[in-house]
Design a protein around this motif. Structure first.
Motif, mmCIF file in Angstrom:
data_model
loop_
_atom_site.group_PDB
_atom_site.id
_atom_site.type_symbol
_atom_site.label_atom_id
_atom_site.label_comp_id
_atom_site.label_asym_id
_atom_site.label_seq_id
_atom_site.Cartn_x
_atom_site.Cartn_y
_atom_site.Cartn_z
ATOM 1 N N LEU A 163 4.859 -2.835 -6.265
ATOM 2 C CA LEU A 163 4.534 -1.519 -6.823
ATOM 3 C C LEU A 163 3.232 -1.048 -6.175
ATOM 4 N N VAL A 164 3.267 0.091 -5.501
ATOM 5 C CA VAL A 164 2.071 0.617 -4.834
ATOM 6 C C VAL A 164 1.614 1.878 -5.563
ATOM 7 N N GLU A 165 0.345 1.857 -5.991
ATOM 8 C CA GLU A 165 -0.240 3.035 -6.646
ATOM 9 C C GLU A 165 -0.963 3.847 -5.572
ATOM 10 N N PRO A 166 -0.589 5.088 -5.375
ATOM 11 C CA PRO A 166 -1.207 5.894 -4.308
ATOM 12 C C PRO A 166 -2.721 5.947 -4.435
ATOM 13 N N GLY A 167 -3.415 5.738 -3.310
ATOM 14 C CA GLY A 167 -4.872 5.830 -3.294
ATOM 15 C C GLY A 167 -5.566 4.638 -3.915
ATOM 16 N N GLU A 168 -4.833 3.629 -4.296
ATOM 17 C CA GLU A 168 -5.427 2.463 -4.968
ATOM 18 C C GLU A 168 -5.583 1.321 -3.974
ATOM 19 N N GLU A 169 -6.833 0.994 -3.649
ATOM 20 C CA GLU A 169 -7.086 -0.058 -2.658
ATOM 21 C C GLU A 169 -6.531 -1.407 -3.110
ATOM 22 N N LEU A 170 -6.523 -1.627 -4.428
ATOM 23 C CA LEU A 170 -6.013 -2.911 -4.929
ATOM 24 C C LEU A 170 -4.534 -3.091 -4.600
ATOM 25 N N SER A 171 -3.799 -1.987 -4.413
ATOM 26 C CA SER A 171 -2.389 -2.111 -4.029
ATOM 27 C C SER A 171 -2.269 -2.701 -2.626
ATOM 28 N N LEU A 172 -3.239 -2.404 -1.764
ATOM 29 C CA LEU A 172 -3.200 -2.960 -0.410
ATOM 30 C C LEU A 172 -3.478 -4.465 -0.470
ATOM 31 N N GLN A 173 -4.336 -4.875 -1.408
ATOM 32 C CA GLN A 173 -4.583 -6.310 -1.611
ATOM 33 C C GLN A 173 -3.300 -6.974 -2.128
ATOM 34 N N ALA A 174 -2.579 -6.281 -3.004
ATOM 35 C CA ALA A 174 -1.321 -6.826 -3.545
ATOM 36 C C ALA A 174 -0.291 -6.974 -2.428
ATOM 37 N N LEU A 175 -0.226 -5.980 -1.532
ATOM 38 C CA LEU A 175 0.715 -6.066 -0.408
ATOM 39 C C LEU A 175 0.378 -7.250 0.484
ATOM 40 N N THR A 176 -0.922 -7.492 0.673
ATOM 41 C CA THR A 176 -1.356 -8.598 1.537
ATOM 42 C C THR A 176 -0.903 -9.930 0.954
ATOM 43 N N LEU A 177 -1.116 -10.109 -0.347
ATOM 44 C CA LEU A 177 -0.672 -11.362 -0.971
ATOM 45 C C LEU A 177 0.854 -11.457 -0.981
ATOM 46 N N ALA A 178 1.524 -10.319 -1.154
ATOM 47 C CA ALA A 178 2.993 -10.323 -1.244
ATOM 48 C C ALA A 178 3.638 -10.843 0.038
ATOM 49 N N ARG A 179 2.943 -10.667 1.171
ATOM 50 C CA ARG A 179 3.524 -11.152 2.442
ATOM 51 C C ARG A 179 3.706 -12.664 2.430
ATOM 52 N N ASP A 180 2.937 -13.360 1.582
ATOM 53 C CA ASP A 180 3.100 -14.822 1.478
ATOM 54 C C ASP A 180 4.334 -15.194 0.651
ATOM 55 N N LEU A 181 4.934 -14.207 -0.001
ATOM 56 C CA LEU A 181 6.075 -14.472 -0.869
ATOM 57 C C LEU A 181 7.412 -14.167 -0.208
ATOM 58 N N GLY A 182 7.420 -13.288 0.777
ATOM 59 C CA GLY A 182 8.695 -12.919 1.373
ATOM 60 C C GLY A 182 8.506 -12.258 2.716
ATOM 61 N N SER A 183 9.470 -12.473 3.592
ATOM 62 C CA SER A 183 9.353 -11.885 4.932
ATOM 63 C C SER A 183 9.713 -10.400 4.902
ATOM 64 N N ALA A 184 10.548 -9.993 3.931
ATOM 65 C CA ALA A 184 10.889 -8.575 3.803
ATOM 66 C C ALA A 184 10.100 -7.995 2.631
ATOM 67 N N VAL A 185 9.173 -7.105 2.947
ATOM 68 C CA VAL A 185 8.339 -6.517 1.895
ATOM 69 C C VAL A 185 8.777 -5.070 1.654
ATOM 70 N N HIS A 186 9.231 -4.800 0.444
ATOM 71 C CA HIS A 186 9.601 -3.438 0.035
ATOM 72 C C HIS A 186 8.484 -2.902 -0.849
ATOM 73 N N ALA A 187 8.196 -1.625 -0.722
ATOM 74 C CA ALA A 187 7.201 -1.013 -1.609
ATOM 75 C C ALA A 187 7.902 0.009 -2.496
ATOM 76 N N ALA A 188 7.449 0.087 -3.741
ATOM 77 C CA ALA A 188 7.949 1.125 -4.653
ATOM 78 C C ALA A 188 6.791 2.061 -4.947
ATOM 79 N N VAL A 189 6.978 3.351 -4.728
ATOM 80 C CA VAL A 189 5.968 4.311 -5.168
ATOM 81 C C VAL A 189 6.649 5.293 -6.111
ATOM 82 N N ILE A 190 5.906 5.681 -7.125
ATOM 83 C CA ILE A 190 6.505 6.524 -8.152
ATOM 84 C C ILE A 190 6.021 7.961 -7.963
ATOM 85 N N ALA A 191 6.937 8.821 -7.680
ATOM 86 C CA ALA A 191 6.726 10.268 -7.610
ATOM 87 C C ALA A 191 5.861 10.723 -6.428
#
Ligand SMILES: Cc1cc2nc3c(=O)[nH]c(=O)nc-3n(C[C@H](O)[C@H](O)[C@H](O)COP(=O)(O)OP(=O)(O)OC[C@H]3O[C@@H](n4cnc5c(N)ncnc54)[C@H](O)[C@@H]3O)c2cc1C
Length: 311
Positions: free
Chosen positions: A6-34
């Motif tokens: 889940l990516v919150e627009p403009g939220e730097e912590l979402s980029l940190q979440a994406l970075t950690l998520a790469r350790d969980l799966g080779s295919a990374v999907h992002a969900a943004v709401i609206a």
């Protein structure tokens, strides 16, 4: 292995979440709401596809509706894990998602291993817990400012819109108004005096007396990580290894034990005054001056003396 973030627009912590998520799966999907404004910038963070939930009723934040969007994406993508930033929203939405799916949810994760093992920050950062998430679909949020956001390549992510199926119940709780907080006068990093509070302050309201003292000294108010983890103060006020590094003329540490991670942020102070009820507190080893006692009595007493001296 794939992961949905889940990516919150403009939220730097979402980029940190994406970075950690790469350790969980080779295919990374992002969900943004609206709001798809950030979608095109997510490719470098390893995102292959950005899924944009589109519905007019999503223009205001609605936690259950956001969880419904993730719920429906899970059916479509079949990820092995769902990750969000450890923001108020990230934790709230994943809490709803966990309830909808009847799944366990690990908050404040800082590292992931195989077999669902995770390292979590507990007790305001004073404990690192090794845990295991026992479910096929892992739900977790990433502890703020514990993972450095990094890019992997310059690839572009595909952007796909979808229309979630939302019920009225999903929209009962939603944001109806934004109230601005008044901006603080002196910046923490540049203040000549910092009045900082830790667990010993006891509550968000307890910071009122620190604010009052800071006002008289033209000081900034800082705090320890326990305080930001408890939600008493924003992370921008945190002093330490994973917060702001300060170098004031005077650092007044009220109810702060003096953990190495905190000292890392205030050791540049010319003088440290510790106010602590424990004469054995580690902060005393770094303090130039100390007052041993209850800060709820000492801080107002200092404020009163300053008022007398100024009047
Ligand atoms: C990777 C990592 C990064 C971290 N980064 C940071 C960071 O950037 N900044 C940070 O601060 N911490 C950080 N921490 C957390 C750090 O280890 C400590 O847990 C934290 O600093 C403790 O906060 P505290 O001093 O407020 O609470 P405590 O350690 O619980 O201390 C509370 C103090 O208040 C005193 N007290 C209680 N009541 C009163 C009273 N009425 N009057 C006076 N004194 C009282 C007690 O004697 C005690 O000394 C990090 C931890 C980890 C693992």
């Amino acid at each position: 292995m794939s992961v949905l973030v889940l990516v919150e627009p403009g939220e730097e912590l979402s980029l940190q979440a994406l970075t950690l998520a790469r350790d969980l799966g080779s295919a990374v999907h992002a969900a943004v709401i609206a709001d798809s404004s950030a979608a095109s910038s997510l490719g470098p963070y390893g995102v292959s596809t950005v899924h944009v939930a589109e519905d007019d009723r999503l223009s205001a934040y609605a936690p259950a509706a956001w969880a419904a969007c993730l719920d429906q994406l899970i059916d479509r993508i079949q990820p092995d894990a769902v990750v969000a930033a450890g923001t108020n929203r990230g934790n709230e939405v994943l809490g709803h998602l966990a309830a909808r799916r009847d799944l366990p949810f690990a908050a404040n994760v800082i590292a992931v291993g195989g077999d669902g093992s995770v390292t979590r920050v507990r007790w305001g950062g004073s404990l690192l817990e090794e845990a295991r998430i026992n479910s096929d679909l892992k739900l977790l949020t990433v502890a703020p400012h514990m993972v450095e956001a990094s890019t992997v390549n310059g690839a572009e992510a595909a952007v796909e819109s979808f229309a979630p199926d939302l019920t009225d119940a999903d929209l009962v709780v939603r944001v109806v108004e934004h109230a601005e907080t008044p901006s603080a006068g002196v910046s923490l990093a540049e203040a000549k005096v910092v009045v900082s509070g830790g667990r010993g302050v006891g509550s968000a309201d307890g910071f009122g007396m620190l604010e009052e003292l800071a006002g008289l000294l033209n000081a900034a108010v800082g705090c320890s990580r326990v305080v930001t983890m408890a939600g008493w103060r924003p992370h921008t006020d945190q002093v330490g290894q994973t917060g702001t590094k300060v170098a004031p003329d005077l650092y007044i540490a009220c109810g702060i034990s003096g953990a190495t991670q905190h000292i890392a942020g205030c050791k540049g102070a010319k003088k440290i005054l510790a106010i602590n009820s424990d004469a054995e507190a580690p902060i005393l080893a770094n303090a130039d001056y100390a007052v041993i006692g209850d800060l709820a009595e000492i801080v107002p007493a200092i404020t009163e003396e300053l008022r007398k001296a100024g009047s």
